[in-house]
Design an enzyme around this catalytic site. Structure first.
Site, PDB file in Angstrom:
ATOM      1  N   ASP A   1       7.438 -55.430   9.057  1.00  0.00           N
ATOM      2  CA  ASP A   1       8.579 -54.684   9.587  1.00  0.00           C
ATOM      3  C   ASP A   1       8.142 -53.308  10.087  1.00  0.00           C
ATOM      4  OD1 ASP A   1      10.282 -56.796   8.846  1.00  0.00           O
ATOM      5  OD2 ASP A   1      10.430 -56.004   6.807  1.00  0.00           O
TER       6      ASP A   1
ATOM      7  N   HIS B   1      13.583 -57.610   3.473  1.00  0.00           N
ATOM      8  CA  HIS B   1      12.694 -58.213   4.469  1.00  0.00           C
ATOM      9  C   HIS B   1      13.373 -59.401   5.149  1.00  0.00           C
ATOM     10  CE1 HIS B   1       8.936 -59.104   6.435  1.00  0.00           C
ATOM     11  NE2 HIS B   1       8.799 -60.281   5.846  1.00  0.00           N
TER      12      HIS B   1
END
Length: 413
Positions: A239, A266
Protein backbone atom coordinates in the site's frame (compact mmCIF):
# COMPACT_ATOMS: atom_id res chain seq x y z
CA UNK A 1 38.57 6.96 -26.53
CA UNK A 2 35.42 5.18 -25.47
CA UNK A 3 32.38 7.27 -24.79
CA UNK A 4 31.41 7.64 -21.13
CA UNK A 5 28.17 5.88 -20.19
CA UNK A 6 26.25 6.56 -17.01
CA UNK A 7 23.09 4.81 -15.86
CA UNK A 8 21.00 5.04 -12.71
CA UNK A 9 19.53 2.16 -10.76
CA UNK A 10 17.01 2.64 -7.95
CA UNK A 11 14.99 0.31 -5.75
CA UNK A 12 13.08 2.39 -3.22
CA UNK A 13 13.21 4.24 0.06
CA UNK A 14 12.01 4.19 3.60
CA UNK A 15 11.33 7.07 5.93
CA UNK A 16 12.56 7.94 9.38
CA UNK A 17 10.96 10.32 11.83
CA UNK A 18 12.94 13.30 12.97
CA UNK A 19 11.06 14.66 15.93
CA UNK A 20 7.46 14.96 14.80
CA UNK A 21 8.45 15.28 11.17
CA UNK A 22 9.73 12.62 8.85
CA UNK A 23 12.60 12.45 6.47
CA UNK A 24 12.64 10.17 3.49
CA UNK A 25 15.86 8.32 2.77
CA UNK A 26 15.95 7.74 -0.98
CA UNK A 27 18.67 6.18 -2.96
CA UNK A 28 19.92 5.71 -6.45
CA UNK A 29 23.20 4.54 -7.88
CA UNK A 30 25.11 6.04 -10.77
CA UNK A 31 27.42 3.70 -12.65
CA UNK A 32 30.15 5.39 -14.67
CA UNK A 33 31.67 2.82 -16.99
CA UNK A 34 34.96 4.70 -17.33
CA UNK A 35 35.69 4.56 -13.59
CA UNK A 36 37.75 1.51 -12.62
CA UNK A 37 36.47 -0.75 -9.85
CA UNK A 38 38.70 -1.21 -6.84
CA UNK A 39 39.72 -4.58 -5.45
CA UNK A 40 38.05 -6.33 -2.57
CA UNK A 41 38.62 -8.88 0.14
CA UNK A 42 35.74 -10.90 1.53
CA UNK A 43 32.24 -9.41 1.60
CA UNK A 44 32.99 -5.86 2.71
CA UNK A 45 33.23 -3.86 -0.47
CA UNK A 46 33.29 -0.23 -1.50
CA UNK A 47 33.66 -0.23 -5.27
CA UNK A 48 34.42 3.10 -6.86
CA UNK A 49 30.87 3.40 -8.10
CA UNK A 50 29.44 6.86 -7.62
CA UNK A 51 26.80 6.31 -5.00
CA UNK A 52 24.05 8.80 -4.29
CA UNK A 53 22.03 6.43 -2.14
CA UNK A 54 21.40 7.06 1.52
CA UNK A 55 19.42 3.95 2.38
CA UNK A 56 16.70 1.76 0.93
CA UNK A 57 14.90 -1.50 1.15
CA UNK A 58 18.24 -3.07 0.33
CA UNK A 59 20.23 -0.25 1.95
CA UNK A 60 23.58 1.27 1.10
CA UNK A 61 25.72 -1.26 2.89
CA UNK A 62 23.63 -4.19 1.76
CA UNK A 63 23.92 -3.16 -1.88
CA UNK A 64 27.66 -2.72 -1.61
CA UNK A 65 28.03 -6.08 0.05
CA UNK A 66 25.86 -7.63 -2.65
CA UNK A 67 28.08 -6.08 -5.31
CA UNK A 68 31.02 -7.84 -3.70
CA UNK A 69 29.48 -11.23 -4.33
CA UNK A 70 29.24 -10.42 -8.03
CA UNK A 71 32.59 -8.63 -8.36
CA UNK A 72 35.13 -10.99 -6.78
CA UNK A 73 38.19 -8.94 -7.75
CA UNK A 74 37.29 -5.78 -5.89
CA UNK A 75 38.93 -4.46 -2.74
CA UNK A 76 37.40 -2.67 0.22
CA UNK A 77 37.69 0.99 0.92
CA UNK A 78 37.33 2.44 4.43
CA UNK A 79 33.86 3.67 5.35
CA UNK A 80 33.03 6.50 7.77
CA UNK A 81 33.09 5.16 11.32
CA UNK A 82 29.52 6.25 12.08
CA UNK A 83 27.99 4.46 9.13
CA UNK A 84 25.89 1.36 9.81
CA UNK A 85 27.74 -1.72 8.63
CA UNK A 86 25.65 -4.89 8.32
CA UNK A 87 27.22 -8.26 8.87
CA UNK A 88 27.15 -10.26 5.67
CA UNK A 89 25.33 -13.59 5.39
CA UNK A 90 24.02 -13.61 8.94
CA UNK A 91 20.35 -14.60 9.08
CA UNK A 92 18.18 -17.55 8.13
CA UNK A 93 14.88 -16.85 6.38
CA UNK A 94 12.06 -19.33 5.74
CA UNK A 95 9.66 -18.61 2.87
CA UNK A 96 6.43 -20.61 3.15
CA UNK A 97 4.65 -20.77 -0.18
CA UNK A 98 7.85 -20.39 -2.17
CA UNK A 99 6.60 -21.98 -5.41
CA UNK A 100 3.67 -19.62 -5.85
CA UNK A 101 3.18 -16.45 -7.86
CA UNK A 102 4.46 -14.25 -5.05
CA UNK A 103 6.85 -16.80 -3.56
CA UNK A 104 9.07 -17.23 -6.60
CA UNK A 105 9.96 -13.57 -7.26
CA UNK A 106 10.09 -12.94 -3.51
CA UNK A 107 12.54 -15.80 -3.09
CA UNK A 108 14.76 -14.24 -5.76
CA UNK A 109 14.71 -10.84 -4.09
CA UNK A 110 15.43 -12.27 -0.64
CA UNK A 111 18.34 -14.26 -2.05
CA UNK A 112 19.82 -10.99 -3.27
CA UNK A 113 20.17 -9.76 0.31
CA UNK A 114 23.71 -10.19 1.68
CA UNK A 115 22.21 -10.35 5.18
CA UNK A 116 20.78 -13.80 4.41
CA UNK A 117 22.98 -16.84 5.03
CA UNK A 118 20.34 -19.49 4.39
CA UNK A 119 17.06 -19.27 2.52
CA UNK A 120 14.63 -22.11 3.27
CA UNK A 121 11.99 -22.57 0.57
CA UNK A 122 8.83 -24.48 1.50
CA UNK A 123 5.75 -25.47 -0.45
CA UNK A 124 3.47 -28.46 -0.87
CA UNK A 125 4.84 -29.11 -4.39
CA UNK A 126 7.21 -27.86 -7.11
CA UNK A 127 9.66 -26.27 -4.71
CA UNK A 128 12.68 -28.36 -5.78
CA UNK A 129 12.75 -26.75 -9.20
CA UNK A 130 12.47 -23.25 -7.74
CA UNK A 131 15.33 -24.04 -5.37
CA UNK A 132 17.55 -25.41 -8.13
CA UNK A 133 16.87 -22.33 -10.21
CA UNK A 134 17.64 -19.86 -7.42
CA UNK A 135 20.70 -21.77 -6.30
CA UNK A 136 22.44 -20.82 -9.56
CA UNK A 137 22.36 -17.12 -8.63
CA UNK A 138 25.82 -16.08 -7.47
CA UNK A 139 24.80 -14.43 -4.20
CA UNK A 140 26.17 -15.64 -0.84
CA UNK A 141 23.04 -17.24 0.64
CA UNK A 142 22.51 -20.99 0.46
CA UNK A 143 19.09 -22.17 -0.73
CA UNK A 144 17.40 -25.30 0.64
CA UNK A 145 14.12 -26.92 -0.42
CA UNK A 146 11.45 -28.46 1.80
CA UNK A 147 8.34 -30.15 0.40
CA UNK A 148 5.16 -31.07 2.25
CA UNK A 149 4.14 -31.13 5.90
CA UNK A 150 6.67 -33.83 6.78
CA UNK A 151 9.53 -31.41 6.03
CA UNK A 152 8.00 -28.24 7.49
CA UNK A 153 9.68 -28.68 10.88
CA UNK A 154 13.12 -28.93 9.29
CA UNK A 155 12.38 -25.84 7.20
CA UNK A 156 11.55 -23.78 10.28
CA UNK A 157 14.28 -25.00 12.59
CA UNK A 158 16.55 -22.16 13.70
CA UNK A 159 15.24 -19.47 11.33
CA UNK A 160 15.20 -15.77 12.24
CA UNK A 161 12.44 -14.60 9.90
CA UNK A 162 9.42 -16.50 8.58
CA UNK A 163 7.61 -15.07 5.55
CA UNK A 164 4.18 -16.49 4.65
CA UNK A 165 2.74 -15.72 1.20
CA UNK A 166 1.09 -19.16 1.01
CA UNK A 167 -2.52 -19.35 -0.18
CA UNK A 168 -4.66 -18.89 -3.25
CA UNK A 169 -4.57 -15.62 -5.23
CA UNK A 170 -7.54 -13.35 -5.81
CA UNK A 171 -9.36 -13.80 -9.11
CA UNK A 172 -11.68 -11.46 -11.07
CA UNK A 173 -14.90 -10.84 -9.17
CA UNK A 174 -13.39 -12.22 -5.98
CA UNK A 175 -13.24 -10.09 -2.86
CA UNK A 176 -10.56 -10.53 -0.22
CA UNK A 177 -13.30 -11.98 1.94
CA UNK A 178 -13.84 -14.77 -0.60
CA UNK A 179 -10.30 -15.92 0.09
CA UNK A 180 -10.93 -16.27 3.78
CA UNK A 181 -11.93 -19.90 4.32
CA UNK A 182 -9.09 -21.39 2.27
CA UNK A 183 -6.30 -19.03 3.27
CA UNK A 184 -7.36 -18.92 6.92
CA UNK A 185 -6.81 -22.66 7.25
CA UNK A 186 -3.46 -22.50 5.47
CA UNK A 187 -2.16 -19.70 7.69
CA UNK A 188 -3.41 -21.38 10.85
CA UNK A 189 -1.61 -24.62 9.99
CA UNK A 190 1.65 -22.92 9.08
CA UNK A 191 1.69 -20.66 12.14
CA UNK A 192 1.07 -23.67 14.39
CA UNK A 193 4.30 -25.13 13.02
CA UNK A 194 6.12 -21.81 13.48
CA UNK A 195 4.96 -21.69 17.10
CA UNK A 196 6.54 -25.08 17.74
CA UNK A 197 9.74 -24.89 15.71
CA UNK A 198 10.70 -21.18 15.52
CA UNK A 199 8.73 -19.34 18.21
CA UNK A 200 11.23 -16.47 18.48
CA UNK A 201 11.28 -15.63 14.77
CA UNK A 202 9.86 -12.50 13.17
CA UNK A 203 6.67 -13.62 11.40
CA UNK A 204 5.62 -11.79 8.23
CA UNK A 205 2.05 -12.50 7.10
CA UNK A 206 1.35 -11.79 3.43
CA UNK A 207 -1.52 -14.24 2.84
CA UNK A 208 -4.79 -12.41 2.29
CA UNK A 209 -7.03 -11.24 3.80
CA UNK A 210 -4.29 -9.78 6.05
CA UNK A 211 -6.91 -8.01 8.18
CA UNK A 212 -8.02 -11.47 9.31
CA UNK A 213 -4.96 -13.68 8.86
CA UNK A 214 -2.83 -11.63 11.27
CA UNK A 215 -5.39 -12.01 14.09
CA UNK A 216 -5.56 -15.73 13.19
CA UNK A 217 -1.80 -16.00 13.61
CA UNK A 218 -1.97 -14.13 16.92
CA UNK A 219 -4.64 -16.47 18.31
CA UNK A 220 -2.68 -19.57 17.28
CA UNK A 221 0.48 -18.23 18.91
CA UNK A 222 -1.48 -17.39 22.08
CA UNK A 223 -2.86 -20.91 22.25
CA UNK A 224 0.67 -22.27 21.95
CA UNK A 225 1.88 -19.89 24.66
CA UNK A 226 4.49 -18.16 22.50
CA UNK A 227 2.74 -15.01 21.28
CA UNK A 228 5.00 -11.96 21.07
CA UNK A 229 3.03 -9.07 19.54
CA UNK A 230 6.25 -7.24 18.73
CA UNK A 231 7.29 -9.97 16.29
CA UNK A 232 4.07 -10.55 14.34
CA UNK A 233 3.65 -8.36 11.26
CA UNK A 234 1.02 -8.02 8.59
CA UNK A 235 2.90 -6.89 5.48
CA UNK A 236 1.11 -3.79 4.18
CA UNK A 237 4.16 -2.33 2.44
CA UNK A 238 2.50 -2.72 -0.96
CA UNK A 239 0.00 0.00 0.00
CA UNK A 240 2.91 2.34 0.75
CA UNK A 241 4.69 1.42 -2.49
CA UNK A 242 1.54 2.09 -4.49
CA UNK A 243 0.79 5.34 -2.68
CA UNK A 244 4.31 6.61 -3.35
CA UNK A 245 4.10 5.65 -7.02
CA UNK A 246 0.65 7.12 -7.70
CA UNK A 247 1.34 10.38 -5.84
CA UNK A 248 4.66 10.87 -7.63
CA UNK A 249 2.94 10.36 -10.98
CA UNK A 250 0.06 12.67 -10.10
CA UNK A 251 2.23 15.52 -8.83
CA UNK A 252 5.20 14.97 -11.17
CA UNK A 253 7.58 14.38 -8.27
CA UNK A 254 10.83 12.45 -8.15
CA UNK A 255 9.72 9.07 -6.87
CA UNK A 256 12.72 8.63 -4.58
CA UNK A 257 11.66 11.77 -2.68
CA UNK A 258 8.10 10.61 -1.99
CA UNK A 259 6.99 8.88 1.21
CA UNK A 260 3.31 8.42 2.07
CA UNK A 261 2.42 6.72 5.37
CA UNK A 262 -0.54 4.35 5.02
CA UNK A 263 -2.61 3.38 8.05
CA UNK A 264 -5.63 1.20 8.88
CA UNK A 265 -5.70 -2.22 7.27
CA UNK A 266 -4.92 -3.93 3.99
CA UNK A 267 -8.19 -4.16 2.06
CA UNK A 268 -10.50 -1.68 0.36
CA UNK A 269 -11.61 1.25 2.50
CA UNK A 270 -9.50 0.03 5.44
CA UNK A 271 -6.44 1.26 3.49
CA UNK A 272 -5.95 4.94 4.33
CA UNK A 273 -3.02 6.84 2.77
CA UNK A 274 -2.24 9.94 4.81
CA UNK A 275 -1.57 12.43 2.04
CA UNK A 276 -1.43 15.25 4.59
CA UNK A 277 1.57 13.55 6.24
CA UNK A 278 3.54 12.73 3.10
CA UNK A 279 7.04 13.97 2.34
CA UNK A 280 7.66 16.22 0.54
CA UNK A 281 4.70 18.28 1.68
CA UNK A 282 2.27 18.72 -1.21
CA UNK A 283 -1.12 20.41 -1.45
CA UNK A 284 -4.03 18.35 -2.79
CA UNK A 285 -7.48 19.53 -3.76
CA UNK A 286 -10.35 17.65 -2.17
CA UNK A 287 -11.01 15.90 -5.48
CA UNK A 288 -7.35 14.90 -5.89
CA UNK A 289 -7.25 13.47 -2.36
CA UNK A 290 -10.42 11.48 -2.94
CA UNK A 291 -9.30 10.14 -6.32
CA UNK A 292 -5.81 9.16 -5.13
CA UNK A 293 -7.18 7.50 -2.00
CA UNK A 294 -9.71 5.54 -4.04
CA UNK A 295 -7.05 4.39 -6.52
CA UNK A 296 -4.69 3.26 -3.76
CA UNK A 297 -7.52 1.40 -2.04
CA UNK A 298 -8.57 -0.35 -5.25
CA UNK A 299 -5.12 -0.91 -6.76
CA UNK A 300 -5.26 -4.65 -6.16
CA UNK A 301 -8.48 -4.90 -8.17
CA UNK A 302 -6.85 -2.81 -10.90
CA UNK A 303 -4.16 -5.49 -11.29
CA UNK A 304 -6.58 -8.43 -11.05
CA UNK A 305 -8.74 -6.98 -13.80
CA UNK A 306 -5.76 -6.09 -15.98
CA UNK A 307 -4.47 -9.67 -15.75
CA UNK A 308 -7.93 -10.83 -16.85
CA UNK A 309 -8.08 -14.03 -14.87
CA UNK A 310 -4.42 -14.95 -15.03
CA UNK A 311 -3.49 -13.78 -11.55
CA UNK A 312 -3.28 -10.97 -9.02
CA UNK A 313 -0.58 -8.54 -7.85
CA UNK A 314 2.39 -10.89 -7.54
CA UNK A 315 5.41 -8.90 -8.72
CA UNK A 316 4.62 -5.67 -6.89
CA UNK A 317 3.71 -7.68 -3.80
CA UNK A 318 7.00 -9.55 -3.97
CA UNK A 319 8.89 -6.27 -4.31
CA UNK A 320 7.05 -4.73 -1.35
CA UNK A 321 7.50 -7.83 0.80
CA UNK A 322 11.21 -7.96 0.00
CA UNK A 323 11.52 -4.37 1.16
CA UNK A 324 9.88 -5.28 4.47
CA UNK A 325 12.02 -8.40 4.87
CA UNK A 326 15.17 -6.37 4.28
CA UNK A 327 14.03 -3.77 6.79
CA UNK A 328 13.49 -6.52 9.35
CA UNK A 329 16.92 -7.98 8.68
CA UNK A 330 18.57 -4.59 9.05
CA UNK A 331 16.76 -4.10 12.35
CA UNK A 332 17.84 -7.54 13.56
CA UNK A 333 21.37 -6.67 12.53
CA UNK A 334 21.42 -3.59 14.74
CA UNK A 335 20.44 -0.73 12.44
CA UNK A 336 18.70 1.75 14.76
CA UNK A 337 17.09 3.76 11.98
CA UNK A 338 14.48 1.43 10.44
CA UNK A 339 10.84 2.47 10.05
CA UNK A 340 8.06 0.78 8.09
CA UNK A 341 4.27 0.69 8.03
CA UNK A 342 2.82 -2.63 9.18
CA UNK A 343 -0.44 -4.18 10.45
CA UNK A 344 0.36 -5.10 14.05
CA UNK A 345 -1.15 -5.31 17.51
CA UNK A 346 -1.58 -1.68 18.43
CA UNK A 347 -2.97 0.76 20.98
CA UNK A 348 -3.05 3.75 18.64
CA UNK A 349 -6.81 3.31 18.22
CA UNK A 350 -9.55 1.30 19.92
CA UNK A 351 -8.89 -1.57 17.49
CA UNK A 352 -6.66 -4.47 18.63
CA UNK A 353 -4.73 -4.47 15.33
CA UNK A 354 -3.93 -1.45 13.20
CA UNK A 355 -1.51 -0.58 10.42
CA UNK A 356 0.74 2.39 11.07
CA UNK A 357 4.37 3.40 10.86
CA UNK A 358 6.51 1.60 13.44
CA UNK A 359 10.17 1.61 14.40
CA UNK A 360 11.79 -1.80 14.06
CA UNK A 361 14.57 -3.12 16.28
CA UNK A 362 16.25 -6.37 17.25
CA UNK A 363 13.21 -7.40 19.28
CA UNK A 364 10.62 -6.37 16.74
CA UNK A 365 8.37 -3.32 17.12
CA UNK A 366 10.14 -0.76 19.30
CA UNK A 367 7.85 2.24 18.91
CA UNK A 368 4.71 3.50 17.20
CA UNK A 369 4.83 6.82 15.35
CA UNK A 370 1.67 8.22 16.89
CA UNK A 371 2.20 11.67 15.36
CA UNK A 372 1.10 10.23 12.01
CA UNK A 373 -2.51 9.99 13.15
CA UNK A 374 -2.68 13.44 14.75
CA UNK A 375 -3.63 16.60 12.89
CA UNK A 376 -5.38 14.83 10.01
CA UNK A 377 -7.49 16.58 7.41
CA UNK A 378 -11.27 16.46 7.65
CA UNK A 379 -11.33 13.95 4.78
CA UNK A 380 -8.81 11.68 6.53
CA UNK A 381 -10.65 11.87 9.87
CA UNK A 382 -13.90 10.80 8.19
CA UNK A 383 -12.14 8.03 6.28
CA UNK A 384 -10.52 6.78 9.50
CA UNK A 385 -13.88 6.66 11.24
CA UNK A 386 -15.41 4.88 8.25
CA UNK A 387 -12.78 2.14 8.07
CA UNK A 388 -12.94 1.12 11.72
CA UNK A 389 -16.17 -0.94 11.65
CA UNK A 390 -15.05 -2.93 8.60
CA UNK A 391 -11.58 -3.51 10.01
CA UNK A 392 -13.02 -4.58 13.37
CA UNK A 393 -15.31 -7.07 11.63
CA UNK A 394 -12.35 -8.59 9.76
CA UNK A 395 -10.28 -8.84 12.94
CA UNK A 396 -13.17 -10.45 14.83
CA UNK A 397 -13.68 -12.89 11.98
CA UNK A 398 -10.07 -14.06 12.24
CA UNK A 399 -10.21 -14.46 16.02
CA UNK A 400 -13.54 -16.30 15.80
CA UNK A 401 -12.18 -18.70 13.16
CA UNK A 402 -9.42 -19.96 15.45
CA UNK A 403 -11.62 -20.10 18.53
CA UNK A 404 -14.30 -22.13 16.71
CA UNK A 405 -11.66 -24.48 15.34
CA UNK A 406 -10.19 -24.97 18.80
CA UNK A 407 -13.60 -25.61 20.33
CA UNK A 408 -14.41 -28.12 17.60
CA UNK A 409 -11.10 -29.91 18.09
CA UNK A 410 -11.65 -30.05 21.86
CA UNK A 411 -15.15 -31.48 21.42
CA UNK A 412 -13.90 -34.24 19.16
CA UNK A 413 -11.25 -35.39 21.68
Amino acid sequence: MAAMTTSTFGLGSYSTPAGLATKTKPFSMNFNTLKPLNRFTGLKVMPSIENELDTSFFGRDSIRTLQASSLPKLQPKQKPAKQFQPRASTFKVALLGAAGGIGQPLGLLIKMSPLVSNLHLYDIANVKGVTADLSHCNTPSQVHDFTGSSELASCLNGVDVVVIPAGIPRKPGMTRDDLFNINASIVMTLVEAVAIHSPDAFIHIISNPVNSTVPIAAEVLKQKGVYNPKKLFGVTTLDVVRANTFVAQKKNLKLIDVDVPVIGGHAGITILPLLSKMRPSVTFTDLEAQELTARIQNAGTEVVEAKDGSGSATLSMAYAAARFVESSLRALDGDGDVYECSFVQSELTDLPFFASRVKLGKNGVEAFISSDIRGLTEFEVKALDALKPELKASIDKGVSFVQKYAAKAAASN
